[in-house]
Scaffold this active site. Structure first.
Site, PDB file in Angstrom:
ATOM      1  N   PRO A 136       0.800  -1.225   0.000  1.00 19.43           N
ATOM      2  CG  PRO A 136       0.112  -0.907   2.207  1.00 19.43           C
ATOM      3  CD  PRO A 136       0.889  -1.840   1.323  1.00 19.43           C
ATOM      4  CG  ASP A 160       0.549   2.588   4.925  1.00 20.04           C
ATOM      5  OD1 ASP A 160      -0.130   2.487   5.972  1.00 20.04           O
ATOM      6  OD2 ASP A 160       1.760   2.371   4.887  1.00 20.04           O
ATOM      7  CD1 TRP A 198       7.828   0.787   8.937  1.00 20.58           C
ATOM      8  CD2 TRP A 198       7.060  -0.225   7.111  1.00 20.58           C
ATOM      9  NE1 TRP A 198       8.281   1.484   7.865  1.00 20.58           N
ATOM     10  CE2 TRP A 198       7.828   0.883   6.724  1.00 20.58           C
ATOM     11  CE3 TRP A 198       6.467  -1.010   6.124  1.00 20.58           C
ATOM     12  CZ2 TRP A 198       8.033   1.235   5.394  1.00 20.58           C
ATOM     13  CZ3 TRP A 198       6.663  -0.666   4.799  1.00 20.58           C
ATOM     14  CH2 TRP A 198       7.443   0.455   4.456  1.00 20.58           C
ATOM     15  CD  GLN A 243       8.731  -0.326   0.965  1.00 25.97           C
ATOM     16  OE1 GLN A 243       8.479  -0.862   2.031  1.00 25.97           O
ATOM     17  NE2 GLN A 243       8.582   0.973   0.776  1.00 25.97           N
ATOM     18  CD1 TRP A 247       4.391  -4.529   3.319  1.00 23.16           C
ATOM     19  CD2 TRP A 247       4.820  -5.042   1.196  1.00 23.16           C
ATOM     20  NE1 TRP A 247       3.287  -5.157   2.814  1.00 23.16           N
ATOM     21  CE2 TRP A 247       3.519  -5.476   1.518  1.00 23.16           C
ATOM     22  CE3 TRP A 247       5.303  -5.256  -0.094  1.00 23.16           C
ATOM     23  CZ2 TRP A 247       2.702  -6.108   0.586  1.00 23.16           C
ATOM     24  CZ3 TRP A 247       4.482  -5.875  -1.020  1.00 23.16           C
ATOM     25  CH2 TRP A 247       3.199  -6.299  -0.682  1.00 23.16           C
ATOM     26  CE  LYS A 287      17.227  11.007  -1.617  1.00 21.88           C
ATOM     27  NZ  LYS A 287      16.603  10.908  -0.316  1.00 21.88           N
ATOM     28  CE  LYS A 327       5.647  17.181  -4.731  1.00 22.83           C
ATOM     29  NZ  LYS A 327       4.785  17.123  -3.561  1.00 22.83           N
TER      30      LYS A 327
END
Length: 1169
Positions: A138, A177, A636, A672, A676, A709, A712
RNA sequence: GGGCCUGUAGCUCAGUUGGUUAGAGCGUUCGCCUGAUAAGCGAGAGGUCAGAGGUUCGAAUCCUCUCAGGCCCA
């Protein structure tokens, strides 16, 4: 073949397929009745070609018109808004123009999916017994989707689409999530709340209500973008981690762990923002103010000036003191031990001036002395740190002096302990220990069983246990503490110290590290099982599973799964206010309702604001009340519980969930591994003793084009929706899926890269498709469902064989989840198809009716290309779901069986061994190599391809290769425009040989003699090597046991001086470039053909328009025109007799232009007749 | 500070038991081909394989260290 059989039965006497027959055939297909039934009894429903605009126009006037659609498709009612047009009973391929706007095409396909319910049917039409379980990790909906999500979504779409076509039933449920710090932060920002106290003041209820309000803020954007990307996923039946059912399952998971004794309460040192009154996550610490270190130039925490205090601790067993150093005087009231490095050498000295005897590390003493902080000393003794360990000292301050009193014969605190981390780069080599206030101190405290004392509140104020400073803020108390220590003569030295130090990202105040009560899950004891379960998991790439993830599991630490926050699933622990050791762990709503004496139906929401107030009397402590502890779960824990919680297990769906563990497939990003992937694995191992997933694709991170990275504020990436609108989802998908990200490597995203894939994948594929449809239209050819015959023409046999090879490769690589090996194979095939098969086959398609009997060659070419494109549309469907939908719909509709409503409802094509011909593929490769060499020779010797040449010779030493090449002569001759092609074995007249030793073979055998061998091999004569090539051998002159033969030597060929020869991969090509007058004139005729063709194109004539040509030229050009008029006229579809070259032609007229061919002028004009 | 990964042509990347002259695509220059093609083909230019050291007859490949970047953990 399936289709062939159907066609044979279904064709009516006039050759038109009969739809009813085809329908009957389909109705007993193995896919079960559900999807079939929805097709309805009407033949017209067989292939609703819905709203594909291009098509709709072509079909105007056929079948029942718009508005008459009243049937149901895919179980969903059609509304009158959806314009349905049905195909005629039998129809030709729609002619498709090469010009195409993919984003518009994709929008139409999206509408068609909505209209036909294709997604749901792709699940429903597969049997439940073929379940293929996929978990969706999610995302948060507090931000908008970006390229990283695109990558995951593309993988999560390709793989399930593939297995669905392979017959699996693949449910794809979306997940959101909803909990976690990012949400709370966002809400605090919205509400202008700075500290945790502000939230308390507002009230949890209002705060949580606000959180609930924003967690789904961008769901519509997400749905829109994910849909546009072509990902099929069920939002309607998705899960949210904030749903009561989901949360109840999380409770169940926790209570199971509790029952199994896997949960315990402990402490953990965490950074605390005293201004916010809350512990911060590492993530938040990293958000704090940054500053560049003036010396190392490295970015780090903001620097601050702190006191630098050296304090003397008086030993109890000797008239001497231990000197220790600290930059946090406020921790000194909590001092419980002093740490030395057991392996470091310490020194005992007498300070000459004062007579004081002290212990410390000698190089540090020298440093103090160099800075003039300590006077002359006299060395009394040297001893290792280990000799100091265990020695007791007097408490510096009185607040916790009770811990100096022995308990059961052991002194709890105030003695020297050993700690490996103690360094001698600063301080005194003896470190003051306050176990509640530092990670290292805490660990040392744990190792030595020291008590834990913490006189500070979360806001950093001293409590009553330290009466001298009660109510003071820790940092402010530094001064008063130092003054007190000075008064009692404990200070050796006082200075200041500038160092990087973490500050609160919200308030800017320095953070305090302190031990906070938290709830842990025991993971360390599960390590072996975790590792064993992980070994059953197929990781792509494998190295992530064995390396990064495997290492992590092997060193797993107990999981701190509680958070001191508001918006999350509350820990279901109720604790007695009289006896903290008495606790109840609640595992369901029913249980809680019973304990509290309320109805289960009253528990509609399980968030803190709804349940914190619920209490019940203690069973074992009279007068005690059970109250919930305040913590919520690490979110988590919720993600890791998702396999159970998304189905409200075990309260519902118990059997089906248990039957479907573990998942077949998941995919997430490399970040992850410890998120996850880890939490899924830990919980699955603890609850069910097995892995949570069988196959996992780990994708790399998407970086901006500049390698940084995506950010914005930097604006270093294009708007994701903009890329979809400009270039389309198929191109974006294939760009991502064929990039290093699918193999866990980073990708620098560039829109130009997506554009490249439009050009190199989408357009060639589209053009191949367009080519077939346009010629089929001109010729009036209709797909008849008859299988192509691989024996009619080598090209057909070849492309059919290549297709089977491709299908086998795809099957094998998809089974291994290695997408990075699938896509290049698919793209390679498209290249073979367009740039060899179609290129070489073009003439076969435009052979005119009066060209005589071609032995069925043209018909077979149509059948072959149609078959290949149809199969390719299916094979590529999981990857390029839009363009393949369009292709499939058009290509399959005219077939006797008709098209299904979507290519994604088709069965994935399987390799047909009957079409595989390895020999043919090999000899075609020879032909292509020969052609490549020939083209190279032409270029090198400046002879253009349009100039016919008398002959070429292909030399192949191997007899099988020669036999193969003999069968390729027509193709090679035509492609290279030579009159004759000869094949021969002896290359002696064209090349000279030279040789290098085969080091891979000889190296291990002859080691250091390799140098000599190299020289010897290079000196071998060409004539001798000719014998080696022919299979002979030459003994080495200087090395015993070495024989030069075709194994031990690598023979290179070089063309002889003065020949037009080139050689590659054992294929040698010699070109005869002798030109005769006749050949030159013929070459000029071909020049004229090209010029006229270009004029046709420029003038916008249709493929089959007939033209009239006028020309004005003289000399050889006129000769060429006259001599080869018949050839020219045939090529350019010109009518009438040869034009008079002496006529005058207006170069500025429509369809006219003047050219210069090898220095001769010509003016040409074409006109449609 | 620790673990894992990445660094090869202007750009994106291949390159496995260590083997000879390090490749592909894009871009670029020149030429060719073209009744589908915005495509294709050929040739050229373009490399201290991040750097240093080591092992070896031989290193982009194995080892050590350093530098730069990424992900995660602390």
């Amino acid at each position: 073949m399936h289709r062939v059989a159907l066609a044979a039965q279904a064709s009516s006497p006039d050759g038109r397929p009969r739809r009813t027959g085809a329908l009957a055939g389909r109705a007993c297909s193995p896919h079960g009745p559900r999807g079939r039934a929805s097709r309805g009894p009407l033949g017209a429903l067989r292939a609703p070609r819905w709203a594909l605009g291009v098509l709709a126009d072509a079909l105007d006037g056929f079948g029942p018109g718009r508005g008459q659609a009243r049937a149901q498709v895919g179980g969903r009612p059609l509304t009158s808004r959806q314009s349905f047009r049905y195909p005629p009973p039998a129809m030709k391929l729609k002619a498709v123009q090469p010009e195409v706007h993919f984003p518009a095409l994709e929008e139409r396909v999206l509408q068609s999916w909505d209209a036909t319910g294709a997604f749901q049917r792709s699940i429903d039409e597969r049997p439940e017994s073929e379940s293929y379980v996929f978990y969706d990790g999610p995302p948060f909906a507090t931000g908008k989707p970006h390229y990283g999500h695109f990558v995951a979504s593309v993988l999560k779409d390709i793989v399930p689409r593939y297995w669905a076509m392979k017959g699996k039933r693949v449910e794809r449920r979306w997940g959101w999530d909803c909990h976690g710090l990012p949400v709370e932060n966002e809400t605090q920002k919205d509400l202008g709340l700075v500290s945790k106290a502000d939230v308390d003041k507002l009230g949890i209820e209002k705060f949580n209500e606000a959180c609930r309000g924003i967690v789904l803020r961008y769901t519509e954007e997400w749905k829109g973008t994910i849909r546009r990307l072509g990902r099929w996923v069920d939002h309607d039946r998705g899960y949210k981690t904030m749903d009561a059912d989901f949360m109840e399952s999380v409770w169940w998971v926790f209570s199971k762990l509790w029952q199994d004794g896997r949960i315990y309460e402990g402490y953990r040192v965490q950074p605390v923002s005293p201004a916010l009154g809350t512990p911060l996550s590492n993530f938040e610490v990293a958000l704090g103010p940054q500053e560049r270190d003036p010396v190392t130039k490295k970015e780090g925490h903001k620097r601050r000036q702190d006191p630098s205090l050296t304090v003397r601790f008086a030993l109890e067993d000797e008239e001497a003191s231990l000197w220790a150093w600290t930059t946090t005087p406020w921790t000194l009231p909590s001092n419980l031990a002093l740490a030395v490095n057991p392996g470091t050498e310490y020194v005992k000295v007498r300070v000459v001036e004062t007579g004081e005897v002290a212990y410390l590390e000698p190089s540090r003493l020298a440093d103090y002395q160099a800075r003039g902080r300590v006077g002359e000393t006299e060395e009394l003794e040297r001893l290792p740190g280990s000799a100091l360990v265990g020695r007791p000292y007097r408490p510096l301050l009185p607040y916790f002096k009770e811990h100096a009193e022995p308990v059961n014969g052991k002194r709890p605190a105030f003695y020297v302990v050993a700690a490996e981390y103690v360094e001698t780069t600063s301080g005194t080599g003896i470190v003051h220990q306050a176990p509640a206030f530092g990670e290292d101190d805490f660990q040392t405290g744990k190792d030595n069983d020291l008590p834990l004392v913490n006189p500070l509140s979360l806001t950093g104020h001293f409590d009553a246990t330290v009466p001298d400073f009660e109510g003071q803020f820790a940092k402010d108390a530094d001064k008063a503490i130092m003054a007190k220590l000075k008064d009692q003569g404990s200070v050796v030295d006082q200075d200041t110290f500038v160092h990087p130090y973490p500050h609160c990202y919200r308030t800017g105040v320095p953070l305090l590290y302190m031990a906070i009560s938290t709830w842990f899950m025991k993971v360390e004891e599960l390590r072996d099982q975790l590792v064993a379960n992980n070994e059953q998991t197929h990781w792509v790439p494998q190295a992530v599973g064995t390396g990064r993830f495997g290492n992590w599991l092997a060193a797993a630490r107990d999981w701190n799964l509680s958070r001191n926050r508001f918006w999350g699933t509350p820990l279901p622990i109720w604790r007695c206010d009289e006896n903290p050791d008495e606790m109840v762990c609640v595992g369901s709503r029913k249980e809680l309702a019973e304990l509290c004496g309320m109805a289960e139906s009253e528990l509609v929401d399980l968030h803190r604001d709804k349940i914190d107030g619920l209490t019940f009397p203690s069973k074992s402590t009279p007068g005690g009340t059970m109250r919930r502890i305040p913590e919520v779960f690490d979110c988590w824990f919720e993600s890791g519980s998702m396999p159970y919680a998304e189905h409200h297990y075990p309260f519902e769906n118990k059997a089906s969930v248990e039957a479907n563990l573990p998942a077949e497939f998941i995919a997430e990003g490399l970040d992850q591994t410890r998120g996850w992937f880890y939490t899924l694995t830990v919980l699955s191992t603890a609850l069910f003793g097995r892995p949570a997933f069988k196959n996992v694709i780990v994708n790399g991170m998407v970086l901006a084009e500049d390698g940084a990275k995506m950010s914005k504020s930097k604006q270093n990436f294009p708007d994701p929706n903009g890329v979809l609108e400009r270039l389309g989802a198929d191109a974006l998908r294939i760009y991502l899926a064929s990039s290093p990200v699918v193999n866990a490597k980073p990708l620098r995203f560039s829109e130009a890269g997506v554009q490249d894939h439009v050009r190199s994948v989408m357009l060639p594929l589209w053009n191949a498709y367009s080519f077939l449809t346009r010629y089929a239209n001109v010729d009036g050819w209709e797909p008849d469902g008859v299988a192509p015959d691989p024996g009619v023409n080598e090209l057909d046999g070849w492309v059919l064989s290549r297709l089977q090879t491709l299908l086998s490769e795809v099957e094998e690589r998809m089974a291994a989840y290695e997408l990075f090996r699938v896509i290049p194979a698919l793209l390679g095939f498209i290249d073979d198809l367009t740039n060899w098969y179609i290129r070489r086959s073009r003439r076969r398609f435009w052979r005119g009716a009066d060209d005589g009997d071609d032995g069925g060659d043209k018909l077979n070419a149509y059948r072959t290309l149609h078959h290949v494109l149809l199969e390719v549309s299916k094979a590529l469907a999981p990857f390029l779901p839009f363009i393949t939908e369009e292709m499939y719909g058009n290509l399959a509709a005219p077939l006797p069986g008709g098209a299904r409503d979507s290519v994604h409802l088709e069965d994935y094509p399987v390799a047909n061994a009957a079409f595989v011909d390895a020999g043919l593929e090999a000899r075609m490769q020879l032909a292509r190599t020969a052609v490549g060499l020939g083209r190279g020779l032409r270029a090198k010797h400046d002879v253009r391809t349009r100039q016919p040449l008398p002959s070429m010779t292909v030399v192949l030493a191997d007899a099988d290769s020669r036999a193969g090449m003999e069968r390729m002569i027509d193709i090679v001759r035509d492609e290279l425009n030579v009159k004759e092609v000869h094949v021969q074995a002896d290359e002696g007249e064209f090349v000279t040989y030279s040789a290098r030793p085969n080091l891979k073979l000889l190296g291990p055998k002859f080691g250091k003699e390799i140098g000599k061998i190299k020289a010897e091999a290079l000196a071998l004569a060409s004539d001798d090597l000719a014998r080696v090539v022919a299979g002979g051998s030459i003994p080495s002159a200087s090395i015993d046991g070495l024989v030069y033969d075709s194994d031990s030597l690598l023979v290179d060929r070089a063309s002889k001086e003065g020949t037009v020869v080139d050689t590659l991969d054992g294929v040698t090509v010699a070109l005869d470039v002798t030109l005769t007058e006749e050949l030159i004139v013929e070459g000029l005729a071909r020049e004229l053909v090209t010029r006229i063709q270009n004029l046709r194109k420029e003038t916008g004539l249709e493929l089959d328009d007939r033209i009239e040509v006028t020309a004005s030229c003289d000399g050889p050009l006129a000769d060429a025109l006259v001599a080869h008029w018949e050839l020219i006229a045939g090529e350019v579809l010109a009518k009438g007799a040869c034009p008079d070259p002496s006529a005058s032609v207006d170069a500025s007229a429509v369809g006219a232009s003047a050219f210069d061919i090898d220095g001769a002028e010509i003016t040409l004009r074409v006109k449609k007749v």
